[in-house]
Design an enzyme around this catalytic site. Sequence first.
Site, PDB file in Angstrom:
ATOM      1  N   SER A   1      46.243  26.877  45.910  1.00  0.00           N
ATOM      2  CA  SER A   1      46.810  27.142  44.819  1.00  0.00           C
ATOM      3  C   SER A   1      48.609  27.576  44.140  1.00  0.00           C
ATOM      4  O   SER A   1      49.055  27.544  43.970  1.00  0.00           O
ATOM      5  CB  SER A   1      45.875  26.527  43.638  1.00  0.00           C
ATOM      6  OG  SER A   1      45.159  27.597  43.515  1.00  0.00           O
TER       7      SER A   1
ATOM      8  N   HIS B   1      43.863  19.984  45.747  1.00  0.00           N
ATOM      9  CA  HIS B   1      45.243  20.266  45.456  1.00  0.00           C
ATOM     10  C   HIS B   1      46.812  19.616  46.560  1.00  0.00           C
ATOM     11  O   HIS B   1      47.153  19.969  46.813  1.00  0.00           O
ATOM     12  CB  HIS B   1      46.261  21.467  45.291  1.00  0.00           C
ATOM     13  CG  HIS B   1      45.752  22.165  44.249  1.00  0.00           C
ATOM     14  ND1 HIS B   1      46.070  21.989  43.110  1.00  0.00           N
ATOM     15  CD2 HIS B   1      44.622  23.463  44.179  1.00  0.00           C
ATOM     16  CE1 HIS B   1      44.786  23.449  41.914  1.00  0.00           C
ATOM     17  NE2 HIS B   1      44.743  23.509  42.608  1.00  0.00           N
TER      18      HIS B   1
ATOM     19  N   LYS C   1      42.590  15.968  38.851  1.00  0.00           N
ATOM     20  CA  LYS C   1      43.515  16.563  38.788  1.00  0.00           C
ATOM     21  C   LYS C   1      44.489  15.250  39.668  1.00  0.00           C
ATOM     22  O   LYS C   1      44.724  15.015  38.318  1.00  0.00           O
ATOM     23  CB  LYS C   1      43.930  17.267  40.524  1.00  0.00           C
ATOM     24  CG  LYS C   1      43.104  18.679  40.095  1.00  0.00           C
ATOM     25  CD  LYS C   1      44.007  20.498  41.185  1.00  0.00           C
ATOM     26  CE  LYS C   1      42.223  20.960  40.909  1.00  0.00           C
ATOM     27  NZ  LYS C   1      42.461  21.879  39.611  1.00  0.00           N
TER      28      LYS C   1
END
Length: 420
Positions: free
Chosen positions: A207, A235, A266
């Site tokens: 990240s 991610h 997310k």
Amino acid sequence: MWCSRLLSYPLSQGQCSSYRARTALAQLNRVLEAELESIRGAGTWKSERVITSKQGPRIHVEGSRGEILNFCANNYLGLSSHPEVIRSGLEALEKFGAGLSSVRFICGTQNIHKNLEEKISRFHQREDAILYASCFDANTGIFEALLTPEDAVLSDELNHASIIDGIRLCKANKYRYKHMDMQDLEAKLLDTQKHRLRLVATDGAFSMDGDIAPLKEICSLAQKYQALVFIDECHATGFLGPNGRGTDELLGVMDQVDIVNSTLGKALGGAAGGYTTGPKALINLLRQRSRPYLFSNSLPPAVVGCASKALDLLMESNAITQSMVAKTKRFRSKMAAAGFSILGNDHPICPVMLGEARLASVMADDMLERGIYVIGFSYPVVPKGKARIRVQISAVHSEDDIDRCVEAFTEVGRKHGALP
Ligand code: PLP
């Protein structure tokens, strides 16, 4: 009595215990103030801006006038405030209530939890899945349950804090290989041949730099030395690979990665929750042994409803995923043309490299004055001299939003000497 000796006048027993409690509290405050001062002194104090609207590409922020363009959320697909995701959360809330008041194995499993686990394993093409309250929990729960002192875990040195904490909790032999360094990983795999199980653990996408783990090479080394591969896909899930399945799909190794941990907090609706997906026997073991699963409440129905709809949307079509890819390309190429250097490979995390901490911080402030919310990162979060502003692109940014962001960067960069 203890306090009478200190005070030189007598106190009753009640007065004495209350004096002792106040003294302990005063001592605690002194310790805490010194610690807080050292954080301020080190320049690592984190302040929080307060958002007064839904999460999205345009938000309202306390202290700033009008709409602000948000370029620092992990809302990669814009599903945090997608109308269908919200409706599904509301329906689950109405039908299944606010929460379970229980852990899963006592009376905290509803059909929606089982359905979501089945959907997650179908999405990732794995045998089974288990839900947690967060991916942090999934990461702290897996290593201790799976690995014993007979085993070894080999972890990339830049893995997320929750993987590091999870590994600390387990009793396996621990090895840390240099970031994405396949020679170092191979040397450590050779070293660990004596152990029963060997597990290579890596973030799929990192990240801070937006770089992607070399999974093809990791999987072929794992095959050569008969090791297992674990990836954290926080991610990546929902937007990397042609159908958003993640780094393993992007790099063509879905059938070679053994265990995937990821988040519902997310790209998949952004509420909360995490999971492990992989072999059925492993998931069965985690239900029996994984402490954050066994000793923490079930995911609230509204959260389950939101995540479930997010997965439906992604399994129906890859249009949202592809739109994010196009927008990331637009931002990266326009910023490069303007003269900025951006780290990483085609990931929506776009670290705009600036070098000096002060430059990153004043540029981020100036961007906010121009209505663009981005965050500067500097030492010790990233190495000294590698300060940057981390921009995150979302599928719901319009092309115009992206162009406005690039224009603001160019203006602010020229003002502060980051561009000629
Ligand atoms: N793993 C990685 C790589 C992350 O970036 C994060 C969140 O920042 C986590 C795990 C934890 O995820 P969650 O927010 O679901 O606890």
